[in-house]
Design a protein around this motif. Structure first.
Motif, PDB file in Angstrom:
ATOM      1  N   GLY A  80       0.806  -1.212   0.000  1.00 31.05           N
ATOM      2  CA  GLY A  80       0.000   0.000   0.000  1.00 31.05           C
ATOM      3  C   GLY A  80       0.838   1.261   0.000  1.00 31.05           C
ATOM      4  O   GLY A  80       0.489   2.253  -0.644  1.00 31.05           O
ATOM      5  N   THR A  84       1.979   2.180  -4.311  1.00 35.23           N
ATOM      6  CA  THR A  84       1.111   3.296  -4.700  1.00 35.23           C
ATOM      7  C   THR A  84       1.934   4.500  -5.124  1.00 35.23           C
ATOM      8  O   THR A  84       1.691   5.106  -6.175  1.00 35.23           O
ATOM      9  CB  THR A  84       0.179   3.681  -3.539  1.00 35.23           C
ATOM     10  OG1 THR A  84      -0.575   2.544  -3.132  1.00 35.23           O
ATOM     11  CG2 THR A  84      -0.771   4.790  -3.966  1.00 35.23           C
ATOM     12  N   GLN A 134      -5.791   1.850  -3.486  1.00 36.24           N
ATOM     13  CA  GLN A 134      -5.312   3.209  -3.704  1.00 36.24           C
ATOM     14  C   GLN A 134      -5.070   3.486  -5.189  1.00 36.24           C
ATOM     15  O   GLN A 134      -5.364   4.578  -5.686  1.00 36.24           O
ATOM     16  CB  GLN A 134      -4.019   3.453  -2.910  1.00 36.24           C
ATOM     17  CG  GLN A 134      -4.219   3.642  -1.419  1.00 36.24           C
ATOM     18  CD  GLN A 134      -4.547   2.344  -0.703  1.00 36.24           C
ATOM     19  OE1 GLN A 134      -3.990   1.299  -1.014  1.00 36.24           O
ATOM     20  NE2 GLN A 134      -5.454   2.409   0.259  1.00 36.24           N
ATOM     21  N   TYR A 137      -8.350   4.271  -6.908  1.00 36.76           N
ATOM     22  CA  TYR A 137      -8.818   5.627  -6.646  1.00 36.76           C
ATOM     23  C   TYR A 137      -8.066   6.641  -7.518  1.00 36.76           C
ATOM     24  O   TYR A 137      -8.668   7.581  -8.059  1.00 36.76           O
ATOM     25  CB  TYR A 137      -8.636   5.982  -5.173  1.00 36.76           C
ATOM     26  CG  TYR A 137      -9.349   5.058  -4.217  1.00 36.76           C
ATOM     27  CD1 TYR A 137     -10.594   4.533  -4.537  1.00 36.76           C
ATOM     28  CD2 TYR A 137      -8.789   4.707  -2.995  1.00 36.76           C
ATOM     29  CE1 TYR A 137     -11.256   3.681  -3.666  1.00 36.76           C
ATOM     30  CE2 TYR A 137      -9.445   3.865  -2.114  1.00 36.76           C
ATOM     31  CZ  TYR A 137     -10.674   3.346  -2.453  1.00 36.76           C
ATOM     32  OH  TYR A 137     -11.319   2.510  -1.592  1.00 36.76           O
ATOM     33  N   ASN A 400     -11.406   7.983   1.694  1.00 37.51           N
ATOM     34  CA  ASN A 400     -10.678   7.493   0.526  1.00 37.51           C
ATOM     35  C   ASN A 400     -10.664   8.535  -0.592  1.00 37.51           C
ATOM     36  O   ASN A 400      -9.651   8.728  -1.267  1.00 37.51           O
ATOM     37  CB  ASN A 400     -11.323   6.196   0.017  1.00 37.51           C
ATOM     38  CG  ASN A 400     -10.943   4.990   0.848  1.00 37.51           C
ATOM     39  OD1 ASN A 400      -9.773   4.763   1.132  1.00 37.51           O
ATOM     40  ND2 ASN A 400     -11.922   4.210   1.262  1.00 37.51           N
ATOM     41  N   GLY A 403      -8.246  11.340   0.134  1.00 38.78           N
ATOM     42  CA  GLY A 403      -6.861  10.948  -0.076  1.00 38.78           C
ATOM     43  C   GLY A 403      -6.384  11.296  -1.470  1.00 38.78           C
ATOM     44  O   GLY A 403      -5.205  11.612  -1.683  1.00 38.78           O
ATOM     45  N   SER A 407      -4.498  15.242  -2.344  1.00 37.62           N
ATOM     46  CA  SER A 407      -3.108  14.856  -2.574  1.00 37.62           C
ATOM     47  C   SER A 407      -2.364  15.944  -3.342  1.00 37.62           C
ATOM     48  O   SER A 407      -2.903  16.520  -4.295  1.00 37.62           O
ATOM     49  CB  SER A 407      -3.044  13.538  -3.359  1.00 37.62           C
ATOM     50  OG  SER A 407      -1.749  12.993  -3.308  1.00 37.62           O
ATOM     51  N   PRO A 416      -2.545   9.215  -0.824  1.00 34.77           N
ATOM     52  CA  PRO A 416      -3.277   7.943  -0.787  1.00 34.77           C
ATOM     53  C   PRO A 416      -2.458   6.808  -0.179  1.00 34.77           C
ATOM     54  O   PRO A 416      -3.000   5.950   0.515  1.00 34.77           O
ATOM     55  CB  PRO A 416      -3.590   7.670  -2.265  1.00 34.77           C
ATOM     56  CG  PRO A 416      -3.615   9.008  -2.897  1.00 34.77           C
ATOM     57  CD  PRO A 416      -2.555   9.804  -2.183  1.00 34.77           C
ATOM     58  N   ALA A 417      -1.132   6.806  -0.431  1.00 37.71           N
ATOM     59  CA  ALA A 417      -0.285   5.746   0.118  1.00 37.71           C
ATOM     60  C   ALA A 417      -0.210   5.829   1.636  1.00 37.71           C
ATOM     61  O   ALA A 417      -0.392   4.831   2.340  1.00 37.71           O
ATOM     62  CB  ALA A 417       1.113   5.837  -0.494  1.00 37.71           C
ATOM     63  N   GLY A 420      -3.753   5.482   3.286  1.00 33.32           N
ATOM     64  CA  GLY A 420      -4.195   4.092   3.174  1.00 33.32           C
ATOM     65  C   GLY A 420      -3.562   3.211   4.230  1.00 33.32           C
ATOM     66  O   GLY A 420      -4.224   2.333   4.806  1.00 33.32           O
TER      67      GLY A 420
END
Length: 475
Positions: A80, A84, A134, A137, A400, A403, A407, A416-417, A420
């Motif tokens: 994750g 990502t 991730q 998304y 989510n 994220g 970002s 997101p990384a 997550g």
């Protein structure tokens, strides 16, 4: 971008030349991404009922077989964070193929494993596919128009909690009639279909979002810090080691040292995993705090406190394990599946941050009622259904989505990384804090556990109040 940015999600506008899909054109891509995340989720949820059969088939103690889940989740944390962010440099499509390749090899090893060590290697490779959430998304944000993004994100997020609890039931039935290897046959079919789906539907014009080279040292340091902190909480709150055990203290020391090395590295790196300036901004740290606190506050109430209390024959509801799951785990999961796409449609229209706040208020209201009437089965089950909307749909979907929406432009995969990885860490922290009260075997203990969850969720709401999108972006 200027303040008149027409993108209501605050999501990054796709690079020139990237395909932007909408309407019916987006459906094949969304289905392919759902297949990818299902390939991971089924690995996480279908295996648990099969653990006794695995122990018998391979001739090993059941205690040793527990590594099948723990190793899978451990490598999920690694995937994750590292994969990502790495996808910013090599492209989302290439990374999805790499993940599916690892998942295919790992599933083949698990399917034909002659012994436990080979099966564990397979499970480690399968765990890397955690990054598919991730990545999905990010792909949706870059490939879909703003209105379609929220709906599609809600559909993918709905899978995050499993398939309404029925995936575990399916795993038990398959194991009972065909043995544990049949589970990996089903998973292998999903992997192959996912590979074909990505190959056919993925917009080939999408480019990597970052130039330069991935900061592997920074990625390794933050991964070690998160994993060791999570293991520290697990070992400290468990019955085997405890907080003062040398193993537990060693994990905390390693986590602190790794985090210090990460901060030093990010200060010096020319292309960091996430810059310290971005980390300190109001578009990053409040989201990380909100993820940790929301998972720490609500998750253990639904998935631990009420489940334990419902099986207490003296002061609770005296249910067996299956009935407890049916009453307290399946309803919120089903509500999440139904409501998450609706939340994804609403959030871009009223604001992602505002939608998160609404979800947290719904969670607080439901938990407050549970704290007042913890022994009223009808009231508690009704509140659990409400939590399915407030937590599984409103909170998880928007966390989510944020994220991606919040970002930083220069490193789209960074937030997101990191956020997550905080999902698992937050739930571990919550269970560690609440379990002493929830496990006390008294009504007062359960009520106090829920109150602790409420306090933590209030802090999460406070973090959401501090959130701000970058200038020119609306969230």
């Amino acid at each position: 971008m200027t303040a008149s940015n027409p993108n209501p999600t605050g999501a990054a506008v796709p690079d020139e030349g990237n395909a932007v899909l909408s309407g019916r054109k987006m459906i094949p891509l969304v289905v392919a991404l759902i297949m990818c995340v299902l390939s991971y989720q089924l690995n996480a949820s279908m295996i648990t009922p099969a653990l006794p059969d695995i122990a018998d088939s391979l001739g090993v103690p059941l205690n040793d077989v527990s590594q099948i889940s723990s190793l899978f989740l451990l490598f999920g944390s690694i995937g994750g964070i590292l994969l990502t962010r790495w996808s910013d440099y090599i492209g989302r499509r290439n990374m999805l193929f790499l993940i599916l390749g690892c998942l295919f090899v790992g599933t083949m090893l698990a399917l034909f494993s002659p012994n436990l060590p080979v099966l564990l290697v397979g499970r480690a490779l399968q765990g890397l596919s955690s990054a598919s959430f991730q990545l999905s998304y990010l792909v949706l944000n870059e490939a879909l128009d703003a209105k379609s993004f929220g709906i599609a994100l809600g559909a993918v997020t709905a899978i995050n909690g499993g398939v309404g609890g029925f995936d575990g039931v399916l795993g038990g039935l398959l194991t009972e009639h065909f043995g544990f290897r049949s589970l990996f046959v089903v998973i292998l079919a999903f992997v192959v279909l996912s590979f074909v789906g990505v190959m056919v539907t993925f917009p080939k014009t999408m480019k990597p979002s970052s130039t330069g080279r991935f900061d592997w040292w920074g990625g390794v340091f933050i991964t070690v810090a998160v994993i060791c902190l999570g293991q520290f909480i697990t070992f400290g709150s468990g019955d085997v080691y405890g907080w003062t055990a040398p193993q537990t203290i060693a994990l905390l020391v390693v986590a602190v040292v790794a985090m210090a090395l990460f901060l030093v590295r990010e200060r010096r790196a020319s292309d960091p995993v996430i810059s310290l300036e971005e980390l300190a901004s109001r578009q990053v740290w409040p989201l990380i705090a909100a993820v940790l606190l929301t998972l720490a506050g609500v998750y253990p109430v639904i998935n631990f406190t009420l489940v334990v209390f419902s099986q207490n024959a003296e002061v609770g509801f005296g249910m067996n394990a299956s009935m407890s799951s049916l009453c307290f785990l399946v309803p919120p999961a089903v509500m999440g599946i139904v409501a998450a796409p609706v939340v994804g449609w609403i959030a871009p229209r009223i604001g992602w941050i505002r939608t998160l706040r609404i979800g947290l208020v719904v969670c607080l209201a439901a938990m407050a009622v549970i704290a007042v009437f913890p022994t009223n089965l009808v009231v508690v089950v009704a509140c659990v259904v409400v939590l399915g909307v407030g937590y599984n749909a409103l909170a998880l979907t928007t966390l989510n989505g944020l994220g991606v929406v919040l970002s930083p432009e220069a490193s789209k995969g960074s937030l997101p990384a990191v956020s997550g990885a905080c999902f698992g860490l937050g739930s571990s922290i919550g269970v560690a804090l609440i379990s002493p009260f929830a496990s006390a075997g008294t009504v007062g203990g359960v009520r106090l556990a829920v109150i602790v969850g409420i306090v933590i969720t209030v802090l999460s709401f406070a973090a959401s109040m501090a959130m701000r999108a970058a200038e020119g972006r609306e969230a």
